[in-house]
Enzyme design. Structure first.
Site, PDB file in Angstrom:
ATOM      1  N   LYS A  57      -0.613   4.849   4.594  1.00  0.00           N
ATOM      2  CA  LYS A  57      -1.449   3.874   5.316  1.00  0.00           C
ATOM      3  C   LYS A  57      -0.933   3.663   6.737  1.00  0.00           C
ATOM      4  CE  LYS A  57      -3.827  -0.547   4.831  1.00  0.00           C
ATOM      5  NZ  LYS A  57      -5.119   0.045   5.215  1.00  0.00           N
ATOM      6  N   HIS A  83       0.839  -1.206   0.000  1.00  0.00           N
ATOM      7  CA  HIS A  83       0.000   0.000   0.000  1.00  0.00           C
ATOM      8  C   HIS A  83       0.873   1.256   0.000  1.00  0.00           C
ATOM      9  CE1 HIS A  83      -3.190  -2.791   1.321  1.00  0.00           C
ATOM     10  NE2 HIS A  83      -4.017  -1.901   0.796  1.00  0.00           N
TER      11      HIS A  83
HETATM   12  N1  LIG Z   1     -12.719  -1.281   2.906  1.00  0.00           N
HETATM   13  C1  LIG Z   1     -12.168  -0.774   1.801  1.00  0.00           C
HETATM   14  O1  LIG Z   1     -12.516  -1.136   0.647  1.00  0.00           O
HETATM   15  C2  LIG Z   1     -11.139   0.303   1.944  1.00  0.00           C
HETATM   16  C3  LIG Z   1     -10.799   0.713   3.185  1.00  0.00           C
HETATM   17  N2  LIG Z   1      -9.968   1.781   3.353  1.00  0.00           N
HETATM   18  C4  LIG Z   1      -9.777   2.229   4.733  1.00  0.00           C
HETATM   19  O2  LIG Z   1     -10.486   3.461   4.897  1.00  0.00           O
HETATM   20  C5  LIG Z   1      -9.840   4.258   5.886  1.00  0.00           C
HETATM   21  C6  LIG Z   1      -9.554   5.640   5.338  1.00  0.00           C
HETATM   22  O3  LIG Z   1      -8.620   5.561   4.278  1.00  0.00           O
HETATM   23  P1  LIG Z   1      -8.157   6.865   3.484  1.00  0.00           P
HETATM   24  O4  LIG Z   1      -9.332   7.530   2.864  1.00  0.00           O
HETATM   25  O5  LIG Z   1      -7.035   6.437   2.630  1.00  0.00           O
HETATM   26  O6  LIG Z   1      -7.593   7.741   4.693  1.00  0.00           O
HETATM   27  P2  LIG Z   1      -7.513   9.333   4.828  1.00  0.00           P
HETATM   28  O7  LIG Z   1      -6.610   9.596   5.992  1.00  0.00           O
HETATM   29  O8  LIG Z   1      -7.209   9.945   3.506  1.00  0.00           O
HETATM   30  O9  LIG Z   1      -9.008   9.761   5.214  1.00  0.00           O
HETATM   31  C7  LIG Z   1      -9.610   9.557   6.462  1.00  0.00           C
HETATM   32  C8  LIG Z   1     -10.530  10.718   6.698  1.00  0.00           C
HETATM   33  O10 LIG Z   1     -11.336  10.499   7.858  1.00  0.00           O
HETATM   34  C9  LIG Z   1     -11.333  11.707   8.602  1.00  0.00           C
HETATM   35  N3  LIG Z   1     -11.711  11.526   9.988  1.00  0.00           N
HETATM   36  C10 LIG Z   1     -10.995  10.991  10.990  1.00  0.00           C
HETATM   37  N4  LIG Z   1     -11.711  11.067  12.133  1.00  0.00           N
HETATM   38  C11 LIG Z   1     -12.902  11.640  11.817  1.00  0.00           C
HETATM   39  C12 LIG Z   1     -14.064  12.008  12.558  1.00  0.00           C
HETATM   40  N5  LIG Z   1     -14.147  11.797  13.875  1.00  0.00           N
HETATM   41  N6  LIG Z   1     -15.109  12.588  11.914  1.00  0.00           N
HETATM   42  C13 LIG Z   1     -15.056  12.839  10.604  1.00  0.00           C
HETATM   43  N7  LIG Z   1     -13.960  12.539   9.851  1.00  0.00           N
HETATM   44  C14 LIG Z   1     -12.912  11.940  10.455  1.00  0.00           C
HETATM   45  C15 LIG Z   1      -9.916  12.217   8.433  1.00  0.00           C
HETATM   46  O11 LIG Z   1      -9.806  13.572   8.832  1.00  0.00           O
HETATM   47  P3  LIG Z   1      -8.370  14.110   9.374  1.00  0.00           P
HETATM   48  O12 LIG Z   1      -7.519  14.208   8.171  1.00  0.00           O
HETATM   49  O13 LIG Z   1      -8.739  15.413   9.985  1.00  0.00           O
HETATM   50  O14 LIG Z   1      -7.887  13.099  10.374  1.00  0.00           O
HETATM   51  C16 LIG Z   1      -9.746  12.018   6.930  1.00  0.00           C
HETATM   52  O15 LIG Z   1     -10.362  13.045   6.188  1.00  0.00           O
HETATM   53  C17 LIG Z   1      -8.607   3.450   6.309  1.00  0.00           C
HETATM   54  O16 LIG Z   1      -8.918   2.699   7.464  1.00  0.00           O
HETATM   55  C18 LIG Z   1      -8.365   2.534   5.120  1.00  0.00           C
HETATM   56  O17 LIG Z   1      -7.657   1.377   5.439  1.00  0.00           O
HETATM   57  C19 LIG Z   1      -9.427   2.446   2.293  1.00  0.00           C
HETATM   58  C20 LIG Z   1      -9.710   2.059   1.024  1.00  0.00           C
HETATM   59  C21 LIG Z   1     -10.578   0.926   0.740  1.00  0.00           C
HETATM   60  O1  LIG Z   2      -5.733   2.059   3.201  1.00  0.00           O
HETATM   61  C1  LIG Z   2      -5.984   1.780   2.005  1.00  0.00           C
HETATM   62  O2  LIG Z   2      -5.679   2.519   1.072  1.00  0.00           O
HETATM   63  C2  LIG Z   2      -6.690   0.507   1.743  1.00  0.00           C
HETATM   64  N1  LIG Z   2      -7.140  -0.144   2.742  1.00  0.00           N
HETATM   65  C3  LIG Z   2      -7.905  -1.342   2.718  1.00  0.00           C
HETATM   66  C4  LIG Z   2      -7.174  -2.423   3.485  1.00  0.00           C
HETATM   67  O3  LIG Z   2      -6.666  -2.143   4.576  1.00  0.00           O
HETATM   68  O4  LIG Z   2      -7.134  -3.556   3.014  1.00  0.00           O
HETATM   69  C5  LIG Z   2      -8.356  -1.734   1.338  1.00  0.00           C
HETATM   70  C6  LIG Z   2      -7.470  -1.328   0.211  1.00  0.00           C
HETATM   71  O5  LIG Z   2      -6.463  -2.264   0.045  1.00  0.00           O
HETATM   72  C7  LIG Z   2      -6.923   0.088   0.344  1.00  0.00           C
END
Ligand SMILES: NC(=O)C1=CN([C@@H]2O[C@H](COP(=O)(O)OP(=O)(O)OC[C@H]3O[C@@H](n4cnc5c(N)ncnc54)[C@H](OP(=O)(O)O)[C@@H]3O)[C@@H](O)[C@H]2O)C=CC1
Ligand SMILES: O=C(O)C1=N[C@H](C(=O)O)C[C@H](O)C1
Length: 269
Positions: free
Chosen positions: A162, A158
């Site tokens: 991450k 990743h």
């Molecule tokens: N299940 C799936 O298919 C996938 C899962 N993921 C997961 O999704 C999560 C996010 O990934 P990603 O988008 O890359 O991460 P980012 O850090 O880009 O985004 C996370 C966002 O959540 C916000 N946030 C944190 N706490 C709060 C809160 N209390 N209220 C509102 N917003 C909040 C953060 O704000 P701030 O910057 O202010 O902290 C930030 O904008 C990770 O756990 C990742 O592993 C990602 C891709 C695919």
């Molecule tokens: O953090 C990410 O970007 C992603 N998180 C998910 C994971 O933890 O598996 C899904 C995807 O691979 C992207």
């Protein structure tokens, strides 16, 4: 007023938050009704489309989940464990479907989500893409067919932002491999070897995490035996696959009984 299910995106400024907002705009049958960020964030009080560098979408970013959820039928949450656990209660009160993509949840977090799932419809998956959910099924089948002569190693890669390892996807794959073998993952999991580890223990399932650059998400499940090796691989090149899966889950969850569901349920796999 439209009858289409209204969706709130939590963590609107994040990598997945922005992708979700773009995708909701392209999917018939869904409409964006709210965008949440944490208190103090620069985007609060501004139009989310403008914050993303585009046209106004008529949705103001809020830091008030209770008020925002009052007009929603679903919330899509790709944020952080503490934020997700807090949202579970609010989504339950609002009788909205809670789609959870957040990874890195602890056992304690999962227990709290299970409690919320008694009253709320939750769809949670460490990976919302069709391809990975198929890979999970394939992994279970292959593990079922092979004996412990085949060492199972899961390698994920990743981007350098991450924060959790192994990835949620790697853990889903590990669970599927363990299920296929009829063993408990906790008992056979071997994470990130380093130093004088001794020879590999027969039956272990190994996990390895690579972090670098802008890798969207790559997962290999290796079944390695003397003389041959099977490698099942998924490569994500665009976060839109996760966002589309999450929107599908939000729509699928409408009218479903309270409980915890996953993408296998949504995709009918
Ligand atoms: N299940 C799936 O298919 C996938 C899962 N993921 C997961 O999704 C999560 C996010 O990934 P990603 O988008 O890359 O991460 P980012 O850090 O880009 O985004 C996370 C966002 O959540 C916000 N946030 C944190 N706490 C709060 C809160 N209390 N209220 C509102 N917003 C909040 C953060 O704000 P701030 O910057 O202010 O902290 C930030 O904008 C990770 O756990 C990742 O592993 C990602 C891709 C695919
Ligand atoms: O953090 C990410 O970007 C992603 N998180 C998910 C994971 O933890 O598996 C899904 C995807 O691979 C992207």
């Amino acid at each position: 007023m439209s009858d289409l299910p209204g969706i709130v995106v939590m963590g609107a400024s994040g990598r997945m938050g922005q992708m979700l907002i773009r995708e909701i705009g392209t999917i018939k049958g869904a409409r964006l009704v709210g965008a949440l960020e944490r208190s103090g964030h620069d985007w609060i009080g501004k139009d989310v489309g403008v914050c993303m560098g585009g046209q106004a979408l008529g949705v103001t970013v809020s830091d008030d989940p209770l008020e925002t959820m009052a007009k929603a039928q679903a919330v899509i949450d790709f944020t952080a464990p503490a934020a997700t656990v807090a949202m579970a209660e609010i989504a339950a009160q609002a009788r909205a479907v809670h789609v959870i993509g957040t990874t890195g949840l602890s056992d304690d977090d999962l227990a709290k989500l299970a409690l919320a799932g008694r009253h709320a419809t939750i769809v949670r998956a460490g990976n919302m893409s069709l391809g990975v959910n198929l890979l999970v099924q394939l992994t279970r089948k292959v593990a079922e067919a092979l004996d412990e002569d085949f060492d199972i190693e899961i390698v994920e890669a990743h981007h350098h932002h991450k924060v959790d390892a192994p990835s949620g996807t790697a853990l889903m794959l590990g669970e599927a491999a363990a299920e296929g073998r009829g063993v408990d993952l906790e008992e056979v999991s071997d994470r990130g070897r380093d130093g004088m580890t001794g020879a590999r223990k027969r039956g272990d399932i190994g996990f390895h995490a690579v972090r670098g650059g802008d890798i969207v998400g790559e997962h290999d499940v290796m079944f390695a035996a003397p003389g041959e090796r099977i490698v099942l691989r998924h490569v994500a090149t665009d976060r839109a696959i996760f966002a589309r899966g999450a929107v599908k889950a939000a729509l699928w969850g409408q009218g479903k009984k309270p409980g915890e569901y996953d993408m296998m349920d949504v995709l009918g796999l």
